[in-house]
Design a protein around this motif. Sequence first.
Motif, short mmCIF file in Angstrom:
data_model
loop_
_atom_site.label_atom_id
_atom_site.label_comp_id
_atom_site.label_asym_id
_atom_site.label_seq_id
_atom_site.Cartn_x
_atom_site.Cartn_y
_atom_site.Cartn_z
N GLY A 10 0.81 -1.20 0.00
CA GLY A 10 0.00 0.00 0.00
C GLY A 10 0.84 1.25 0.00
N LEU A 11 0.18 2.38 0.12
CA LEU A 11 0.83 3.69 0.18
C LEU A 11 0.82 4.15 1.64
CD1 LEU A 11 1.97 6.31 -0.99
CD2 LEU A 11 -0.39 7.03 -1.44
N VAL A 12 2.01 4.34 2.18
CA VAL A 12 2.14 4.73 3.58
C VAL A 12 3.18 5.84 3.71
CG1 VAL A 12 1.46 2.47 4.48
CG2 VAL A 12 3.88 2.97 4.06
N GLN A 13 3.17 6.48 4.85
CA GLN A 13 4.18 7.50 5.12
C GLN A 13 5.43 6.87 5.72
OE1 GLN A 13 2.20 10.41 7.64
NE2 GLN A 13 1.65 11.64 5.84
N ALA A 14 6.54 7.54 5.55
CA ALA A 14 7.79 7.07 6.14
C ALA A 14 7.61 6.88 7.64
CB ALA A 14 8.91 8.05 5.85
N GLY A 15 8.17 5.80 8.14
CA GLY A 15 8.05 5.47 9.55
C GLY A 15 6.91 4.53 9.87
N SER A 16 6.05 4.28 8.89
CA SER A 16 4.89 3.39 9.09
C SER A 16 5.29 1.94 8.97
CB SER A 16 3.82 3.72 8.06
OG SER A 16 3.35 5.04 8.18
N SER A 17 4.30 1.09 9.19
CA SER A 17 4.51 -0.35 9.10
C SER A 17 3.53 -0.97 8.11
CB SER A 17 4.33 -1.02 10.47
OG SER A 17 5.26 -0.54 11.41
N LEU A 18 3.95 -2.07 7.52
CA LEU A 18 3.09 -2.89 6.67
C LEU A 18 3.42 -4.35 6.95
CD1 LEU A 18 3.22 -1.15 3.16
CD2 LEU A 18 1.22 -1.35 4.64
N ASN A 85 8.67 -2.67 9.34
CA ASN A 85 8.54 -1.53 10.26
C ASN A 85 9.48 -0.41 9.84
OD1 ASN A 85 6.73 -3.09 11.84
ND2 ASN A 85 8.42 -3.92 13.06
N SER A 86 9.20 0.78 10.35
CA SER A 86 10.06 1.95 10.08
C SER A 86 10.34 2.08 8.59
CB SER A 86 11.36 1.83 10.87
OG SER A 86 11.12 1.73 12.25
N LEU A 87 9.31 2.03 7.80
CA LEU A 87 9.48 2.05 6.35
C LEU A 87 10.11 3.36 5.89
CD1 LEU A 87 6.21 0.24 5.37
CD2 LEU A 87 8.49 -0.43 4.60
N GLU A 88 10.92 3.23 4.86
CA GLU A 88 11.65 4.37 4.29
C GLU A 88 11.27 4.50 2.82
OE1 GLU A 88 15.67 3.18 4.87
OE2 GLU A 88 15.61 3.48 7.06
N PRO A 89 11.37 5.70 2.26
CA PRO A 89 11.07 5.87 0.83
C PRO A 89 11.86 4.91 -0.06
CG PRO A 89 11.23 8.00 1.88
CD PRO A 89 11.64 6.99 2.92
N GLU A 90 13.05 4.55 0.37
CA GLU A 90 13.89 3.63 -0.41
C GLU A 90 13.30 2.21 -0.47
OE1 GLU A 90 15.94 7.12 0.70
OE2 GLU A 90 14.98 5.65 2.01
N ASP A 91 12.32 1.92 0.36
CA ASP A 91 11.66 0.61 0.34
C ASP A 91 10.58 0.54 -0.74
OD1 ASP A 91 11.77 0.75 3.91
OD2 ASP A 91 13.12 -0.39 2.61
N THR A 92 10.32 1.63 -1.40
CA THR A 92 9.29 1.68 -2.42
C THR A 92 9.64 0.81 -3.61
OG1 THR A 92 8.56 3.90 -1.80
CG2 THR A 92 8.10 3.19 -4.06
N THR A 93 8.85 -0.20 -3.88
CA THR A 93 9.01 -1.07 -5.03
C THR A 93 7.98 -2.21 -4.95
OG1 THR A 93 10.64 -2.26 -6.37
CG2 THR A 93 10.68 -2.68 -4.00
N MET A 94 8.05 -3.13 -5.91
CA MET A 94 7.21 -4.32 -5.90
C MET A 94 7.88 -5.41 -5.07
SD MET A 94 4.33 -4.08 -7.56
CE MET A 94 3.90 -5.75 -8.05
N TYR A 95 7.07 -6.11 -4.30
CA TYR A 95 7.57 -7.20 -3.47
C TYR A 95 6.94 -8.53 -3.92
CZ TYR A 95 9.83 -3.89 -0.39
OH TYR A 95 10.67 -2.92 0.10
N TYR A 96 7.77 -9.57 -3.95
CA TYR A 96 7.35 -10.90 -4.38
C TYR A 96 7.88 -11.94 -3.39
CZ TYR A 96 7.02 -8.47 -8.89
OH TYR A 96 6.74 -7.59 -9.91
N CYS A 97 7.25 -13.09 -3.38
CA CYS A 97 7.78 -14.21 -2.61
C CYS A 97 7.99 -15.39 -3.54
CB CYS A 97 6.84 -14.59 -1.47
SG CYS A 97 5.24 -15.18 -2.02
N ASN A 98 8.83 -16.30 -3.12
CA ASN A 98 9.06 -17.54 -3.84
C ASN A 98 10.01 -18.39 -3.00
OD1 ASN A 98 9.24 -19.55 -5.91
ND2 ASN A 98 8.85 -17.93 -7.41
N SER A 99 10.34 -19.55 -3.48
CA SER A 99 11.33 -20.35 -2.78
C SER A 99 12.68 -19.64 -2.87
CB SER A 99 11.40 -21.75 -3.38
OG SER A 99 11.65 -21.68 -4.76
N ASP A 100 13.58 -19.97 -1.98
CA ASP A 100 14.89 -19.34 -1.92
C ASP A 100 15.76 -19.89 -3.05
OD1 ASP A 100 17.39 -18.36 -1.32
OD2 ASP A 100 17.34 -18.96 0.79
N TYR A 101 16.19 -19.02 -3.96
CA TYR A 101 16.95 -19.48 -5.13
C TYR A 101 18.31 -20.07 -4.75
CZ TYR A 101 19.93 -15.30 -4.98
OH TYR A 101 20.83 -14.33 -4.61
#
Length: 120
Positions: A10-18, A85-101
């Motif tokens: 989602g869209l959150v402010q810096a310092g927020s949690s998801l 936690n403590s999200l930063e603007p640099e964390d902005t991107t798409m996130y995916y999961c999968n098995s560990d390559y």
Amino acid sequence: QGQLDESGGGLVQAGSSLRLSCAASGRNISDYNMAWYRQAPGKEREIVASISWSGANINYATYSVKHRFTIIRDNAKNTLYLQMNSLEPEDTTMYYCNSDYHNGPYYFNWGPGTQVTVSS
């Protein structure tokens, strides 16, 4: 091949949690070491955090992620989580999961991912 469905971004402010969720189907995540990845436009997908099949071994890609994110797995629910936690603007991107390559091929089809946007 297993299927994955990420959610929780989602869209959150810096310092927020998801809390991101990754629901698996078709295969049991309990059979695999799992990981969260992220990919910015025009860049290669990179691993964020990984967790062994039992949950006993956890690794984070960077010092910053290690001290702000927590990877969690619930094998009974066939679901992987990423508490951010403590999200930063640099964390902005798409996130995916999968098995560990690191442990072989990807055992699941890539899901749609979930977008995390952190405003300053």
